[in-house]
Enzyme design. Sequence first.
Site, mmCIF file in Angstrom:
data_model
loop_
_atom_site.group_PDB
_atom_site.id
_atom_site.type_symbol
_atom_site.label_atom_id
_atom_site.label_comp_id
_atom_site.label_asym_id
_atom_site.label_seq_id
_atom_site.Cartn_x
_atom_site.Cartn_y
_atom_site.Cartn_z
ATOM 1 N N SER A 1 -2.053 4.269 -5.770
ATOM 2 C CA SER A 1 -2.044 3.140 -4.845
ATOM 3 C C SER A 1 -0.681 2.442 -4.899
ATOM 4 O O SER A 1 0.322 3.020 -4.491
ATOM 5 C CB SER A 1 -3.213 2.197 -5.150
ATOM 6 N N HIS B 1 -4.985 4.657 0.942
ATOM 7 C CA HIS B 1 -6.267 4.100 1.392
ATOM 8 C C HIS B 1 -6.601 4.365 2.851
ATOM 9 O O HIS B 1 -7.419 3.664 3.443
ATOM 10 C CB HIS B 1 -6.343 2.598 1.095
#
Length: 173
Positions: free
Chosen positions: A72, A121
């Site tokens: 991330s 994401h």
Amino acid sequence: MTAPWWRAHGLDVRIIDLTGPRARVARLLRGCDLVYVCGGNSFHLMRCLRDAGAVPLIRGLVSSGVPYVGESAGAVVAAPDIDYIAPMDVRHEPATTLRAPLMRETPTPGLALTRLHVVPHVGGRLLGAAADDILRMHAGESGYAPLRNDEALLIEDGRMRRLTTGSLAARLL
């Protein structure tokens, strides 16, 4: 949170507190065979890496062949600049001043480990809309790598491969 997984796979895990003394951060980083940088707010993470003096150390480790794994925000900060992630991560100062937004003119250099800008994401329930916004803003531009939560990019010897776990649970997060 991922340390138990890494340990279960036989790795000696060191969690490095970037707010600790710079000499300790440097000593712990220099002894690593792999650098794993977790997620969170990309702007806060990059600021902490800079303040800890970790940026040149990580760049040196990677250039000497030590693998870098970013999850991330950890993947985002590998880019040359992280400004592109602003629709997903609020531009804030570190934890002591989290309520003070960064000024728009504040430079946002990343680790510059790759020319790619990872957009994490994609398709996720929590941050998927922000990922879609980023991809729309940069449509037609090269160098943006959209990734679902069950995907990873492996960059080795200048070649890039997309890996997937196929985990439906990860995709939905």
